[in-house]
Scaffold this active site. Structure first.
Site, PDB file in Angstrom:
ATOM      1  N   HIS A 354       4.831 -28.447 -10.369  1.00  0.00           N
ATOM      2  CA  HIS A 354       3.442 -28.342 -11.192  1.00  0.00           C
ATOM      3  C   HIS A 354       3.419 -27.433 -12.403  1.00  0.00           C
ATOM      4  O   HIS A 354       2.466 -26.897 -12.570  1.00  0.00           O
ATOM      5  CB  HIS A 354       2.735 -27.538 -10.104  1.00  0.00           C
ATOM      6  N   LYS A 541     -12.311 -22.808 -14.274  1.00  0.00           N
ATOM      7  CA  LYS A 541     -10.929 -22.909 -13.662  1.00  0.00           C
ATOM      8  C   LYS A 541     -10.602 -21.464 -13.804  1.00  0.00           C
ATOM      9  O   LYS A 541     -11.124 -20.651 -14.198  1.00  0.00           O
ATOM     10  CB  LYS A 541      -9.964 -23.912 -14.657  1.00  0.00           C
ATOM     11  N   ARG A 542      -9.266 -21.199 -13.019  1.00  0.00           N
ATOM     12  CA  ARG A 542      -8.662 -19.949 -13.344  1.00  0.00           C
ATOM     13  C   ARG A 542      -8.540 -19.464 -14.615  1.00  0.00           C
ATOM     14  O   ARG A 542      -8.498 -20.297 -15.456  1.00  0.00           O
ATOM     15  CB  ARG A 542      -7.258 -20.129 -12.680  1.00  0.00           C
ATOM     16  N   LYS A 547      -5.308 -21.828 -20.613  1.00  0.00           N
ATOM     17  CA  LYS A 547      -6.351 -22.532 -20.484  1.00  0.00           C
ATOM     18  C   LYS A 547      -7.677 -22.202 -21.251  1.00  0.00           C
ATOM     19  O   LYS A 547      -8.473 -22.909 -21.673  1.00  0.00           O
ATOM     20  CB  LYS A 547      -6.857 -22.213 -19.123  1.00  0.00           C
ATOM     21  N   THR A 649      -7.154 -31.168 -12.176  1.00  0.00           N
ATOM     22  CA  THR A 649      -8.139 -32.055 -11.414  1.00  0.00           C
ATOM     23  C   THR A 649      -9.775 -31.871 -11.429  1.00  0.00           C
ATOM     24  O   THR A 649     -10.508 -32.629 -11.456  1.00  0.00           O
ATOM     25  CB  THR A 649      -7.927 -31.482  -9.895  1.00  0.00           C
ATOM     26  N   LYS A 653     -13.088 -34.353 -11.533  1.00  0.00           N
ATOM     27  CA  LYS A 653     -14.275 -34.137 -10.908  1.00  0.00           C
ATOM     28  C   LYS A 653     -15.522 -34.185 -11.898  1.00  0.00           C
ATOM     29  O   LYS A 653     -16.664 -34.857 -11.224  1.00  0.00           O
ATOM     30  CB  LYS A 653     -14.244 -32.699 -10.162  1.00  0.00           C
TER      31      LYS A 653
END
Length: 807
Positions: A354, A541-542, A547, A649, A653
């Site tokens: 991952h 998200k985290r 990110k 992911t 969504k």
């Protein structure tokens, strides 16, 4: 039949009397929930028993999916949907004077995961059951989740997440299936009648007790199992007779055992935290594999054929100890030779990677590993000795040994162990898998040609569309029929409506309705009124530097500054929404949250701009909050540094609910862009090969951009020049992180391109017809990102398992 309203009502009343000794009208809200969920649990159990019997009778090959996280969310609504009994249950509850939606609201989110890894695992076990495949999950029963996030004076504060305080109605404790897990002590090889055998002595024992959770397939009678392991004390009968010192030692032992399953992800910034994390990993892996082997033997099957009937799939490296643990059981407990045990193990275990970040690949200190797991260390040492001997004979290269050795530089490299000890290694998006093969694990790809493959992630449309956005699901049923519910690839048939004005109007109406639901939540929770006609621009998200939530909020700062000079800077009102947790010890991530929260206070209270711009940080992101956010979003922010996000992911969504992706060509964004086309997403920024080239040639300079780009310089200066009242040096560390660390994730390099993409998104949104076309195109193509598609690929190309029909 349970599908009869009267049967449901009768069962509910009887269970209420049995559980609480009260009439229905005197039950509290939580008692109503516990009673109703208990009735549903009983019904599910009937098919659970049938499913397990069918697997046993037919001796089908089964997969066991090991993951340190399973972020399940609330299960009651999904179980009702999958069992196809929601409508009749709603009617039955209504006749009892109860509201089903109110009952559903009472369920807590299960605190068994944190982010994408755990949510993926939850989607996968849902799809395995819904496809009728014989497969089960294996994880840890955490008493507390990661933490409950509160924002206090703009700072993240972590509070305990005691999700189990009222119990977990879906679990079944199976004390008779407990196993023993051993830690520490001494392990050595001893010659016994000419044969080497292992002696493991002076260890301490932990009882691993399974709690089984039913996983309900969609309208197919299949109910698989998620087995969660709880750590419990092994009691001795002479406890009352021991000395005071021994008694104190017993108390220390008890405390140690209770810590194992107390909390998800202990803080690993200390030695004790690291050790506890390793204890957790071995604990659930050992318990799970012992349980699988025991069940397999009781079925009467031959252990020599174990790999023909069992697949153990490890979700990332946290369960990589499955490899030496299976070796231990086969050799020490079943008497197999090394060669035979290794043959079976390497054909049983499959591994999903991952991450492509070398620094994120899991490693353990050899000294800690050896002290904590002495027998397992001996096995890992022997795996490494044999493998490196073989590799040296091939390459005769110290450089190759440095890249391939499982034991190197005082550390146990878990990803290397996972590759060497498995028959399949897969990435989770095409670009991720390609980078694994060409960069992160290039030497292993060269060594094992054909072992690496790609399985792009997916999400379960049952939760993220049917449950989270029921009106959209209903419109889809009316337009193309209900067959897509079992075959989400059929969503592609929506393309014929992409230019249909009536259909677009319905899509627009549904989106506005979902935005109103979210706006109401925000008003009630945060006392902020948001304009539902504004663009809902969402990044959830985290919180992590790669990110790039920092790039998003710096852009908001730039827009805000321009609006103070020219209020017409934003032609379309925009509501910018963030959500996500930062790891407690991750200072830069927590400081990013503080910056977002501080700026949101300024903007939301500034009457000069707050009719056109709002910023919100929604605290304590969870599956349930996601079910509010994904259907309401117009823009899906997927802005990670290209080459850093394995897949994502959340992007799927958002897409499934009609949001438009604004992102880099990273992770699954690449495949989303390839599916929908450039006209129906907004792509910007450096490409993966450009990022990797900068890392290799070292020619990037954050200071050059700072000194040449007035917009970049302005927003960075605002972090330290008093732009934020009463903040002092609060954000100096962010300023230093971006400049003195040379902007590791290229925030400044991509900043202009990102700003242009945001402005373009506003222009695109203004053309409602074109925007709604893009929304429909995204929904239509989202079927290929269903986890059902992913799991079919796993089943056919890795696991070699087939559906079992449950009657």
């Amino acid at each position: 039949m349970f599908r009869n309203k009267q049967t449901i009502k009768t069962r509910f009343i009887h269970k209420a009397h049995a559980m609480w000794g009260k009439p229905v009208e005197e039950l509290t809200k939580n008692e109503v929930y516990q009673t109703f969920a208990g009735v549903v649990r009983e019904v599910i159990s009937e098919n659970w028993i049938k499913t397990n019997k069918a697997y046993l009778d037919r001796q089908e090959k089964q997969v066991y999916y090991f993951s340190i996280e399973f972020l399940l969310g609330k299960l009651l609504d999904c179980n009702l949907i999958n069992a196809d009994i929601k409508k009749v249950c709603a009617e039955a509850m209504q006749e009892l004077g109860l509201d089903l939606e109110g009952i559903l609201h009472e369920e807590p989110d299960a605190g068994l995961g944190n982010g994408g890894l755990g949510r993926l695992a939850a989607c996968f076990i849902d799809s395995i059951a819904s496809l009728g495949l014989p497969g089960h999950g294996c994880g840890i029963r955490y008493k507390n989740g990661l933490f409950t996030q509160k924002i206090v004076e703009n700072n993240q504060v972590e509070l305990p997440d005691g999700w189990l305080q009222n119990g977990f109605v879906w679990e079944f404790r199976k004390a008779d299936k407990a196993v023993e897990v051993r830690f520490k002590g001494n392990a050595y090889m001893k010659d016994v009648d000419g044969k080497l055998e292992c002696v493991h002595e002076n260890y301490y024992k932990v009882s691993a007790v399974p709690y089984d959770v039913p996983i309900v397939g969609y309208k197919n009678n299949t109910v698989n199992t998620l087995r969660l392991w709880n750590a419990e004390v092994v009691l001795n009968s002479d406890f009352e007779e021991i000395s005071y010192d021994a008694y104190k030692e017993k108390l220390r032992y008890k405390h140690m055992v209770q810590r194992i399953t107390k909390i998800l992800y202990p803080d690993d910034s200390s030695y004790e935290g690291k050790e506890l994390r390793l204890v957790q990993e071995y604990f659930f892996v050992s318990a799970g594999i012992q349980s699988i082997v025991r069940h397999y033997k009781r079925s009467g099957a031959d252990l020599n054929d174990f790999h023909e009937k069992i697949v153990i799939h490890i979700n990332d490296t946290h369960p990589a100890l499955a490899i030496p643990e299976l070796m231990r059981i086969l050799m020490d407990e079943e008497g197999m030779t090394w060669e035979k045990a290794w043959y079976i193990t390497r054909r049983t275990v499959a591994y999903t990677n991952h991450t492509i970040l070398p620094e994120a690949l899991e490693k353990w200190s050899i000294d800690m590993f050896k002290s904590l797991l002495p027998r397992i260390y001996l096995i890992v040492e022997e795996i490494n000795r044999r493998f490196t001997k073989e590799a040296w004979e091939r390459y005769h290269s110290d450089d190759k040994m440095r890249e391939l050795s499982i034991l190197w530089d005082g550390q146990v490299h878990m990803a290397r162990l996972a590759v060497v000890g498995s028959f399949s290694v897969n990435g989770v998006a095409q670009i991720h898998s390609d980078i694994l093969k060409s960069h992160t694990m290039r030497d292993f790809h060269d060594y094992y040609p054909g072992k690496f493959n790609n399985k792009t992630n997916g999400i379960t449309h049952r939760r993220w569309l049917i449950k989270a956005n029921p009106k959209l699901a209903e419109l889809i049923n009316q337009s193309i029929g209900p067959e897509w519910e079992k075959d989400p690839g059929r969503l592609i048939n929506l393309l014929r409506f992409k230019d249909d004005k009536g259909f677009k109007a319905e899509i627009d109406k549904i989106k506005r309705g979902r935005k109103e639901v979210l706006a109401k939540y925000i008003k009630n929770r945060y006392k902020v009124t948001v304009d539902t006609s504004s663009i809902f621009d969402v990044q959830i998200k985290r919180i992590h530097s790669y990110k790039r939530q920092i790039m998003n909020i710096l852009n908001v700062m730039a827009v805000y500054s321009r609006m103070l000079e020219d209020p017409n800077t934003l032609t379309i009102p925009r509501t910018v929404i963030f959500a996500g947790k930062a790891a407690p010890s991750y200072h830069i991530a927590k400081l990013t949250i503080k910056l977002i929260s501080k700026l949101s206070d300024m903007i939301n209270n500034d009457k000069r701009v707050n009719d056109k711009l709002k910023v919100l940080f929604l605290e304590n992101y969870s599956v349930s909050l996601g079910e509010l956010l994904f259907p309401a979003a117009d823009i899906s922010e997927q802005i990670s540094t290209a080459s850093k996000e394995a897949s994502g992911t959340g992007n799927m969504k958002f897409m499934m609910n009609g949001a438009i992706t604004l992102g880099t060509l990273d992770g699954a964004n690449v495949e989303i862009r390839n599916a929908v086309g450039d006209d129906h997403c907004i792509i910007f920024g450096l490409k993966a090969e450009e990022v990797l080239a900068y890392y290799e040639n070292g020619q990037y300079s954050a200071w050059d951009i700072y000194n040449s780009n007035i917009q970049v310089k302005t927003v960075l200066e605002q972090l330290i020049n008093g732009f934020f009242p009463n903040s002092g040096e609060s954000f100096r560390a962010l300023y230093d992180f971006l400049l003195y660390n040379n902007d590791e994730f290229f925030v400044l390099k991509d900043f202009d391109a990102y700003s242009k993409a945001r402005r373009y998104s506003g222009e695109k949104y203004r053309d409602r017809e074109a925007w709604l076309t893009s929304s429909i195109v995204n929904i239509a193509h989202s079927g290929i990102f269903s986890s059902d598609r992913t799991i079919k690929e796993y089943a056919e190309e890795i696991w070699d398992i087939k559906p079992v029909k449950i009657k």
